[in-house]
Each structure stands twice: as structure tokens, then as C-alpha cells.
Design an enzyme around this catalytic site. Sequence first.
Site, PDB file in Angstrom:
ATOM      1  N   ASP A   1       0.806  -1.232   0.000  1.00  0.00           N
ATOM      2  CA  ASP A   1       0.000   0.000   0.000  1.00  0.00           C
ATOM      3  C   ASP A   1       0.837   1.281   0.000  1.00  0.00           C
ATOM      4  OD1 ASP A   1      -2.452  -1.551   0.324  1.00  0.00           O
ATOM      5  OD2 ASP A   1      -1.811  -1.875   2.393  1.00  0.00           O
TER       6      ASP A   1
ATOM      7  N   GLU B   1     -11.308   1.500  -2.965  1.00  0.00           N
ATOM      8  CA  GLU B   1     -10.551   1.923  -1.773  1.00  0.00           C
ATOM      9  C   GLU B   1      -9.269   2.611  -2.194  1.00  0.00           C
ATOM     10  OE1 GLU B   1     -10.123  -1.914   0.082  1.00  0.00           O
ATOM     11  OE2 GLU B   1      -8.500  -2.515  -1.226  1.00  0.00           O
TER      12      GLU B   1
END
Length: 569
Positions: free
Chosen positions: A39, A202
Amino acid sequence: MRFTSAALGLAATLGGQLAHAQAGNSTFHNPILPGWHSDPSCVRVEDTYFCGTSTFIAFPGLPLYASKDLVNWRLASHTWNRESQLPGLSWNTTGQQHGMFASTVRYHNGELYVICEYLGIAGAGGNIGVIFKTTDPFDDDAWSDPVTFLTDRIDPDLFWDDDGTVYVATQGILLQTIDMETGELSQPPVEIWPGTGGVWPEGPHIYKRDGYYYVLIAEGGTERDHAITIARSQDIWGPYESYEGNPILTNRGTDEYFQTVGHGDLFTDLEGKWWGVALATRVGPQFTHFPMGRETVLYSARWDEGEWPVLDPVRGNMTGWPLPPETRDVPGDGQFVADPDAYRFDAESPVPKHFVYWRVPRPGTFSMTDSGLEIVPSRSNLTGIASSLDPVMRGQHGLSFVGRRQTFTLFKFSVDLIFAPTEVGQEAGITVFLTQYAHIDIGVVLLESGLSLRFRTEGNGPAPPENVIPVPGNWTEKPIRLHIEADDPTSYRLSASSGCGKPIEVGTASSRRVSGATGSFVGSLVGAYATCNGAGQGTECPEGGVATFQRWVYTPVAQFVDEGVSIPA
Ligand SMILES: *[C@@H]1O[C@H](CO)[C@@H](O)[C@H](O)[C@H]1NC(C)=O
Ligand SMILES: *[C@@H]1O[C@H](CO)[C@@H](O)[C@H](O)[C@H]1NC(C)=O
Ligand SMILES: *[C@@H]1O[C@H](CO)[C@@H](O)[C@H](O)[C@H]1NC(C)=O
Ligand SMILES: *[C@@H]1O[C@H](CO)[C@@H](O)[C@H](O)[C@H]1NC(C)=O
Ligand SMILES: *[C@@H]1O[C@H](CO)[C@@H](O)[C@H](O)[C@H]1NC(C)=O
């Protein structure tokens, strides 16, 4: 080192870079942050690039890496590095993959900010948003305590508009304004874009460009369907127009070695050229062996005025815009991410900055002495008892384990162990650790039958048999050297030797044991542990069984950049 001093280096670097640009496009290799670096979010501050990654329950958490050439990345600091920044949270977090999810790293007005959502806090209502800031990203201590905010949505973005209003976008994609002093969010959240239909829209990031607000997101879940999509609007609250060329980045439906490409962020270099990062997994379409989990990759992008961005597809061997001139002239005392370890450990040496624990450690567990790194055993072994009502036995109150990321496909790791257990069950060793329920260990353990070498594993796929071998009687004089080697991309070989004598192989395991399942968001660490395997009372093991580790050596051997294609370290 502060941002102002970084600025002093700017003129010289700019000159070098312009000269370099005329030399034409560059080649480079992915991943740029090898090993578990999930991420990513990155930002450039003058001539320095900063990237942060997610760490779940590992501590210290939310590492920030710095680079001036996009290739050599140095650990600058950990955003979450003190228990006192979030008192009690770590030990109250039950799940193996709860904790610090994806962050956004942004720079505003002389300060670097990291915003994140912390998940899974038992006894305190679940999830909490956190915003940390610093004026000196090369110093752990300079990171603030967080401002907290309340949302159940993961992956907060932080965006300052020209009028000073600050916006937080989260999974969904929901948009709210935030008061940066109090953490108060505007209510109700506004859903601005649901993505293009993939599951889990997301990881949003908002960019303002040429009169549009662009929202770049991840969707499709973080495995094989993962992708980056984008939409834009002239009003930040919408309506957003989805780009007809979506997804703008994915390896979905391909047989590429780099799978799961998604969850990205974009930034410019000093020339104004666009670059991006994303997470990716080196696994190939069969999706079986991927102990390093989700890593950070780099790609070039074009973003012409008024147009949608075009991102270069992610491969191991890349070409792209001219890279800044290669340099390791980056401030700080952290390790460059692809460097080896070779530590003797003594009372003067600190625990290396890139070493991590599984949750906040118990005070007094790890100490540097002139004999080496001393580890006081935990009652919970690496696995613990998941069903126990006692958090100590679940391993939730600090495991006696410390490790570093597996950063190379092929590597050699060895550590010397001085250990004189006095009670049956006392054990110390080294491990490839993904989660408490997925690890591959070689330990020295005192059993009823005597001092033994033991190989055991937990995790995904078929279990190789546990193996117990008595420690040879003539090994008593020297430390026992424990070894873990990855000679190929799909297995580990664990062995032991008396000092630098010839190693005895104690076990081999498929790297599938530590790929996915209970650790699908995280990646493998290699490190050392000590435990009394449940003996003792309360938080304490019986007396004795303290392990001393010295001569910690992690040697990268080769990096795979494609199926069957490796680059020597
Ligand atoms: C941790 O859990 C305990 C027991 O449930 C609770 O009393 C305490 O408030 C929690 N602390 C935090 C910071 O969540
Ligand atoms: C990638 O680059 C490496 C070395 O730089 C080279 O050995 C290899 O053949 C290249 N692989 C592909 C698929 O181009
Ligand atoms: C240089 O790289 C950029 C980004 O990948 C690409 O758009 C451009 O076409 C390349 N230029 C040349 C001359 O190959
Ligand atoms: C221990 O004994 C074995 C068997 O005799 C021998 O092969 C080995 O070299 C000895 N090791 C050490 C460290 O003396
Ligand atoms: C780990 O500890 C638990 C008790 O806490 C025990 O039941 C289990 O057997 C231990 N595992 C090993 C390999 O000793």
C-alpha cells in the site's frame, strides 16, 4: 536534518538532473521497495522522495523511506515508533492483520503528514483514524502524537485545496472535510464515486489539475483482480465522470510474474515528469508461492494537460523517464532497503532501525549487551494458543520475536545463538515469520530427551514433518549457528552448525507455508525468537532460558524479476 537543509542540496541536484535528462530514457528494476512493502503512498519534497507503506500489527509501524534517485531507498523513520503515541492500542489488537492499514503521505507547509486508519481495537470500539506529522522525517522522535478521527472506513487520503480546506476521502469512496486540529469530520460523508464495479473501491487519492479534481482509486480487491481506476469532476463533491479507459493500471487476467498490481499514488519529479507507485506481488498466475507478499513497484506516467493520466504497465524490467542521477546521499541513519545485514551486536549498538516486532514488545525483552542481543523468552511461543482467554497465551502482549523483512527471492540468513536452557520447553531459534499461524522455525529446545535441534512449521498448504535431532555432544564449546537459506524461489532450507563447522540440515519447507492465507496482507520476516512454550505464570516464564544472539547476517543472493529470470544481488 530538516526540510530547510534538504533544500540547500537542490540547486546542485537540479543541474545534474537536467544534464542526465538529455541522455534519454532510463531502465530500472521492480520492485523498488523489495519485501513486504504494501500500500505505498509517496510524495516529493524538493529533491527528496518519501514513500510510506502499511504495517498492520508490526511495530514500529508505518515506515517512511527516502530517496533522491527513486532507486536507492533509505529507511528514514517510523511514523508510529512509540507506545505512548497510541497508548494501549497495540496489545488490545487481536487480529494478525489488524492495526495500521494503508496510509497517505503528504507534504504541506513545511510539514510531512501521514494519515491512516487503525483497525481491530478490542474493548475500545474497533477502528480509529490517525494523523501524524513531522518537520523532520529522518528522526523517529520528531513524529507527533496523532490527531485522531472517527470513521470505520479504511485508506484515508489527505488533500488540501487551494482555499485551505482539508479533505479526507476514504474507502467507498466517501468524502468529508476535516478539522486538522480536532480531527472532526464533516457529516454526513458524501459518496463521490463507487468505482467502476470492482469489489472494494478503496485507497483513494485526490489530485487537482487543470481545473479538475481527479480521484484515483484501487478496486477489485488486493489480489489477482486488483486495478487502479480514475474519475474526475470540476467540483470536489462531484458528480465524477469515470474514465472510459479504466482501469488505467492492472495485470488482471495476464500471466505476468508481477500480479495484484494496484493501490497506487502519483507524483512528479523535478522535471515535471510523472511517476507512480503501486503494490504488486511477484507470484505469476498460478498464485502459489509469494512469501514476500505485496511489494512496492515504480512506473513512469504521462499526464498531458486536460487529459487523463497514462501509466506504464508494471514489469520487473522497466523503461521510463530519465531517472535522477544515482545517489546514496540521503540523510539519516536507517538502512537502504536492499542492503545486507552484518551485525555483531554489542552494548553500544542500538537495535537496527529496520528491525520489527510483532506488536509492541514487552518492556525489558530485548537488550543489547556485550555478549549480543539478549532476548528474554515469552510464555507464548510464536504461535501461542489462539483460543486462549488469556491474551498473554495468545501472544498478544508482546512476543519475544524480532525480525527484518525478507527482501530478496534468494538469500542466506544466519545467526549465532548462545543458549543454556535449564527447564524443559525452553527454546530459542530463528524463523521465517509471516503471522503467528504461518512460520517456519529452527530452534534449540530442551526436551525430556535432552538438548535438541527442532524444525517445525505452521501455515498454508501441506505441513512437512516436524524434525527433532539431538544437539551433537561435541557442539558445547561454541555458539550454535542457525541458518535459513532460500536457494530457489519456492523453498527454504534450515540447518544448524557448531560455529563455522559444517551445517546439519534440519528441515526444508515450501515457501507456500508462508504465502497468503492468514497473512495475505503481510509479508515474511526473518528473525530470532525465545520462548518457554507456555510454562510459567502470568506474564513470566520460569527463571532462565534467556537467549543471546550474535553475528546476525542477512545476505541477499538474487532477485527474481520474471518467471525464471533473476538478477544477482
Ligand atoms: C484495552 O482493553 C481493555 C480491556 O478490554 C480496556 O479496558 C482498555 O480501555 C483498552 N484500551 C485501549 C486503549 O483500547
Ligand atoms: C531483465 O533484465 C535482466 C538484467 O538486467 C536480464 O538478465 C533479463 O534477461 C531481462 N529479462 C527480460 C524478460 O527482459
Ligand atoms: C520515455 O519514457 C516515457 C515514459 O515511459 C514514454 O512515454 C516515452 O515515450 C519514452 N520516450 C522514448 C523516446 O522512448
Ligand atoms: C563432532 O563429532 C562429529 C562426529 O565424530 C564430527 O564429524 C564433527 O566434526 C565434530 N564436530 C565438532 C564441532 O567438533
Ligand atoms: C506452543 O505453546 C503452546 C502452549 O502455550 C503449546 O501447547 C505448544 O505445544 C507449543 N508448541 C511447541 C512446538 O512447543
